[in-house]
Design a protein around this motif. Structure first.
Motif, mmCIF file in Angstrom:
data_model
loop_
_atom_site.group_PDB
_atom_site.id
_atom_site.type_symbol
_atom_site.label_atom_id
_atom_site.label_comp_id
_atom_site.label_asym_id
_atom_site.label_seq_id
_atom_site.Cartn_x
_atom_site.Cartn_y
_atom_site.Cartn_z
ATOM 1 N N THR A 131 0.827 -1.210 0.000
ATOM 2 C CA THR A 131 0.000 0.000 0.000
ATOM 3 C C THR A 131 0.856 1.253 0.000
ATOM 4 O O THR A 131 0.582 2.216 -0.729
ATOM 5 N N ASP A 132 1.895 1.257 0.811
ATOM 6 C CA ASP A 132 2.818 2.408 0.840
ATOM 7 C C ASP A 132 3.398 2.675 -0.539
ATOM 8 O O ASP A 132 3.447 3.824 -1.014
ATOM 9 N N GLN A 133 3.864 1.630 -1.196
ATOM 10 C CA GLN A 133 4.483 1.792 -2.516
ATOM 11 C C GLN A 133 3.470 2.288 -3.548
ATOM 12 O O GLN A 133 3.782 3.165 -4.363
ATOM 13 N N LEU A 134 2.259 1.742 -3.523
ATOM 14 C CA LEU A 134 1.248 2.139 -4.489
ATOM 15 C C LEU A 134 0.772 3.573 -4.250
ATOM 16 O O LEU A 134 0.531 4.322 -5.214
ATOM 17 N N LEU A 135 0.665 3.965 -2.995
ATOM 18 C CA LEU A 135 0.257 5.342 -2.707
ATOM 19 C C LEU A 135 1.369 6.330 -3.032
ATOM 20 O O LEU A 135 1.090 7.501 -3.327
ATOM 21 N N ASP A 136 2.626 5.878 -2.994
ATOM 22 C CA ASP A 136 3.726 6.721 -3.483
ATOM 23 C C ASP A 136 3.511 7.050 -4.961
ATOM 24 O O ASP A 136 3.660 8.204 -5.390
ATOM 25 N N SER A 137 3.142 6.039 -5.738
ATOM 26 C CA SER A 137 2.896 6.240 -7.169
ATOM 27 C C SER A 137 1.691 7.153 -7.382
ATOM 28 O O SER A 137 1.693 8.017 -8.276
ATOM 29 N N LEU A 138 0.650 6.950 -6.571
ATOM 30 C CA LEU A 138 -0.534 7.799 -6.678
ATOM 31 C C LEU A 138 -0.185 9.249 -6.367
ATOM 32 O O LEU A 138 -0.600 10.167 -7.093
ATOM 33 N N ALA A 139 0.581 9.471 -5.297
ATOM 34 C CA ALA A 139 0.957 10.827 -4.908
ATOM 35 C C ALA A 139 1.780 11.509 -5.998
ATOM 36 O O ALA A 139 1.584 12.693 -6.294
ATOM 37 N N GLU A 140 2.688 10.764 -6.593
ATOM 38 C CA GLU A 140 3.513 11.323 -7.664
ATOM 39 C C GLU A 140 2.659 11.746 -8.845
ATOM 40 O O GLU A 140 2.861 12.831 -9.412
ATOM 41 N N ARG A 141 1.679 10.925 -9.211
ATOM 42 C CA ARG A 141 0.816 11.264 -10.335
ATOM 43 C C ARG A 141 -0.092 12.446 -9.984
ATOM 44 O O ARG A 141 -0.366 13.296 -10.834
ATOM 45 N N LEU A 142 -0.539 12.507 -8.737
ATOM 46 C CA LEU A 142 -1.422 13.600 -8.327
ATOM 47 C C LEU A 142 -0.704 14.944 -8.358
ATOM 48 O O LEU A 142 -1.336 15.988 -8.549
ATOM 49 N N ASN A 143 0.582 14.924 -8.166
ATOM 50 C CA ASN A 143 1.351 16.171 -8.243
ATOM 51 C C ASN A 143 1.286 16.788 -9.625
ATOM 52 O O ASN A 143 1.483 18.001 -9.795
ATOM 53 N N ASP A 144 1.008 15.970 -10.637
ATOM 54 C CA ASP A 144 0.894 16.452 -12.016
ATOM 55 C C ASP A 144 -0.553 16.710 -12.417
ATOM 56 O O ASP A 144 -0.832 17.063 -13.565
#
Length: 415
Positions: A131-144
């Motif tokens: 979950t931590d790893q997947l939410l890292d990816s989500l957060a990165e995409r949300l920044n854009d």
């Protein structure tokens, strides 16, 4: 089970309601259609030779009763070679745990074991890390800008969880996930010919994959679940070929059950969280409500809206005569909105007392229920901890299904 009464409407009249369930609008919001069905009685004729049950009491009664059976291999064979029940994918599914009746079900369920507290705690570590790893990816995409939660998290977490537990190579996870999406059509309420063809092809590929997996694990027994199932079946089945076939069907069942419905649960839960700011604020202020939020999601819009059973003998169900071997489709999606069971059933309320049939009931109560709850609760806690708030960008598109809900996307953004 009661006294038979004359039906209030015929099968032809129910056909138009069912056809509306199969439209994009009906799949996005089936609940008004369920309400129309419920107004015609707790049990009513389906457009084909079967019945719909819409009340919570009746659905719960059927699921708990030994007088109602799974449509197993023997039942499917009697339906005829030209029916959807004898498609190759349907025949394959008839050997899995979900389609077995006692005594076969009893033996297979015992061999499968259960997710005890120690196992859930071990898997919880994997879920937390993934979950931590997947939410890292989500957060990165949300920044854009906006991001699709389904593609980045909802579809990813269940396969990472069960893939790691079963010891499946991570490189295989994307393909297994897609095959699962295609395979589930054979379990739909009324699949089309093209859907059945997709399911047949996916089932054949899954069989090749898992038969080879079982063969490899037998040659290299370890401490993984598949190896343990091999040892268990060897104790009850002296024929190794038959034992390995039983293990294959168990692995297939576990993968299909763990991926499809859990993915829908995670996505639906997140949609309900982000579409109303007050819901996010409620859980953020009261993290103790996380389990209740998950349970209310399972009631409000369960991953599976239809569970089917067949009558073991002639009977009367809520005034409707049903003959032996006739099928009743339990519309649990409707039962969960039954006003006789829940006050204000169309209101999402995590504070209400949990009561749902999302994990079925009786001897077929979902084997993986603790795991699905674990994934949902960990994800929900991490979402409200890591993000100030997310908002829904647009309504999701639903897959063309009636029984098995599946949002194809969930586009979100930082609020």
């Amino acid at each position: 089970m009661g006294v038979a009464t004359a039906p209030t409407y015929n099968r032809r009249e129910s056909a138009s309601l069912f056809s509306r369930l199969r439209t994009p609008r009906g799949q996005a919001d089936p609940f008004p259609i369920y309400e129309e069905l419920r107004s015609r009685g707790e049990v009513s004729p389906a457009p084909w030779s079967a019945f719909f049950a819409t009340s919570f009491e009746v659905c719960d009664q059927v699921l708990r009763s030994r007088d109602w059976l799974e449509p197993d291999r023997h039942w499917r064979e009697k339906q005829g070679s030209g029916t959807r029940w004898n498609a190759s994918s349907s025949r394959e599914m008839s050997h899995t745990l979900a389609a077995l009746n006692p005594p076969d079900h009893t033996q297979a369920r015992r061999a499968a074991g259960s997710f005890d507290r120690a196992a859930v705690e071990r898997i919880g570590l994997t879920v937390t890390r993934a979950t931590d790893q997947l939410l890292d990816s989500l957060a990165e995409r949300l920044n854009d800008g906006e991001a699709d939660f389904v593609a980045l998290v909802g579809d990813q977490l269940p396969v990472a969880t069960i893939g790691d537990w079963l010891g499946l190579p991570a490189a295989d996870w994307p393909r297994l996930r897609q095959l699962t999406h295609d395979q589930v059509f054979t379990q739909e309420l009324l699949p089309s010919a093209s859907q059945l063809a997709s399911s047949d092809a996916a089932t054949a590929e899954l069989r090749t994959y898992f038969v080879e997996l079982v063969k490899d694990r037998r040659a290299n027994l370890g401490d993984d679940p598949v190896s343990r199932w091999i040892r268990t079946w060897d104790e009850v089945e002296p024929d190794r070929a038959k034992a390995d076939e039983s293990v294959y069907f168990l692995v297939l069942f576990v993968l299909l059950a763990a991926l499809e419905t859990t993915s829908t649960l995670l996505t639906t839960m997140t949609r309900l969280l982000v579409e109303r700011p007050e819901r996010w604020d409620l859980v953020a202020d009261r993290p103790d409500l996380v389990p209740a939020f998950v349970e209310e999601t399972l009631r409000y819009d369960a991953p599976t809206h239809v569970i089917s059973r067949v009558a073991a003998q002639d009977c009367v169900l809520s005034g409707m005569e049903i003959r032996k071997d006739e099928m009743v489709h339990l519309l649990v999606g409707a039962a969960h909105r039954d006003p006789a069971k829940h006050k204000d059933p169309d209101v999402f309320d995590p504070l209400r007392k949990p009561a749902h049939l999302a994990f079925s009931g009786g001897i077929h109560y979902c084997l993986g229920a603790p795991l699905a709850r674990l994934e949902a609760q960990i994800l929900l806690r991490q979402l409200i901890r890591r993000f100030p708030r997310l908002t829904l960008v647009r309504s999701p598109t639903m897959a063309p299904r009636v029984a098995f809900r599946r949002p194809l996307n969930l586009d979100v953004a930082l609020a």
